[in-house]
Design an enzyme around this catalytic site. Sequence first.
Site, mmCIF file in Angstrom:
data_model
loop_
_atom_site.group_PDB
_atom_site.id
_atom_site.type_symbol
_atom_site.label_atom_id
_atom_site.label_comp_id
_atom_site.label_asym_id
_atom_site.label_seq_id
_atom_site.Cartn_x
_atom_site.Cartn_y
_atom_site.Cartn_z
ATOM 1 N N ASP A 165 0.537 -3.630 -2.674
ATOM 2 C CA ASP A 165 0.866 -2.077 -2.198
ATOM 3 C C ASP A 165 2.606 -1.232 -2.247
ATOM 4 O O ASP A 165 2.567 -2.074 -2.783
ATOM 5 C CB ASP A 165 0.453 -2.838 -0.430
ATOM 6 C CG ASP A 165 0.380 -1.175 0.500
ATOM 7 O OD1 ASP A 165 0.926 -0.169 0.163
ATOM 8 O OD2 ASP A 165 1.656 -1.194 1.365
ATOM 9 N N ILE A 168 8.921 0.930 1.467
ATOM 10 C CA ILE A 168 10.013 1.486 1.394
ATOM 11 C C ILE A 168 11.119 0.469 1.614
ATOM 12 O O ILE A 168 10.230 0.186 3.055
ATOM 13 C CB ILE A 168 10.514 2.959 1.547
ATOM 14 C CG1 ILE A 168 9.852 3.820 0.880
ATOM 15 C CG2 ILE A 168 12.013 2.896 1.280
ATOM 16 C CD1 ILE A 168 9.511 5.293 1.111
ATOM 17 N N HIS A 169 12.300 -0.068 1.402
ATOM 18 C CA HIS A 169 12.983 -0.769 2.192
ATOM 19 C C HIS A 169 14.217 -0.474 1.841
ATOM 20 O O HIS A 169 14.653 -0.564 0.585
ATOM 21 C CB HIS A 169 12.687 -2.708 1.358
ATOM 22 C CG HIS A 169 11.453 -3.321 2.039
ATOM 23 N ND1 HIS A 169 11.101 -3.365 3.629
ATOM 24 C CD2 HIS A 169 9.920 -2.163 1.981
ATOM 25 C CE1 HIS A 169 9.306 -3.399 3.469
ATOM 26 N NE2 HIS A 169 8.741 -3.348 2.779
ATOM 27 N N GLU A 233 -1.318 1.667 -0.753
ATOM 28 C CA GLU A 233 -0.713 3.289 -0.677
ATOM 29 C C GLU A 233 -0.759 4.031 -1.569
ATOM 30 O O GLU A 233 -0.944 4.776 -1.187
ATOM 31 C CB GLU A 233 0.554 3.206 0.637
ATOM 32 C CG GLU A 233 -0.615 2.890 2.054
ATOM 33 C CD GLU A 233 0.482 2.335 2.975
ATOM 34 O OE1 GLU A 233 1.780 2.171 2.245
ATOM 35 O OE2 GLU A 233 0.828 1.829 3.691
ATOM 36 N N GLU A 289 20.909 5.651 9.921
ATOM 37 C CA GLU A 289 20.079 5.286 10.589
ATOM 38 C C GLU A 289 19.945 7.022 10.117
ATOM 39 O O GLU A 289 20.683 7.606 11.057
ATOM 40 C CB GLU A 289 19.663 5.071 11.635
ATOM 41 C CG GLU A 289 19.892 3.510 12.184
ATOM 42 C CD GLU A 289 18.520 2.216 10.662
ATOM 43 O OE1 GLU A 289 17.813 3.367 10.918
ATOM 44 O OE2 GLU A 289 18.666 1.385 10.957
#
Length: 296
Positions: A165, A168-169, A233, A289
């Site tokens: 798979d 995103i990190h 994905e 964020e």
Amino acid sequence: MTKEVIDLRSALELLESIPGQMVHTDVEVDPSAELAGVYRYVGAGGTVARPTKTGPAMTFENVKGHPGAKVVIGLLASRKRVGYLLNSKPEKLGFMMRDAVKNAIAPVVVDKAKAQCQEVVHLATDEGFDIRKLIPAPTNTPEDAGPYVTLGMCYASDVETGESDVTIHRLCLQSKDEISMFFTPGARHLGAFREKAEALGKPLPISISIGVDPAIEIASCFEPPTTPLGFNELSIAGAIRGKAVELAPCVTIDENCIANAEYVIEGELLVGARVREDQNSNTGKAMPEFPGYTGP
């Protein structure tokens, strides 16, 4: 749109053809705080009352300390622009995503000869190797823990089942050959792979593909229960484009990467290795964020 998007370069060519969707600058910009600060005004109209303005994507062609490298920012910053990139009306994007999950097309592995991402190869054993010099990763604010890759497509596989798979990190460049990878608590797809590998005492091979077809970036954001563990994905991106995403075998690890990516980083998630993201900067902060705050 008549222009077919198959990778980042064709995506940028498409945006170039649409008025108001892409701008460039060849003025030198410092990747530490300045680059993001410039785009804050170009892409969102600066610090203004919400809703912020919607500006173009932007390519920085002269990044200080990184001759020959470019940084693109704001590619997915508006629903209208994503609509152009995915050949969909903005208000129909959600329906298209739903249909893509139902009609997934699995990725395929192509011969290394087709791996455009491997036209130039740097090895960690090369004299003078330093990932921080090779990747023009911005430090977005003075409080950031360090330079971050924020749209790296992290690809790994279950050590027992072989299921793969992409997610995103956030990835912080820590030293010449070390990157920290943040995992949100709770087993996401790669989080589950990492936990299983670590329980078995095995490092987890992982490729990080940077600069890819925007359809891949969008598809990689799906989560359970829509895409349960074991659902690759990349197959959603395949459905969006109507053809399989092409992968290529990595050079140094037993894993695949996205064949037409602009950059690929190959490495391993080490067993039991944990670091503070701000171990070099000591800011006590990570990175901003999406709502605009900066947390510890």
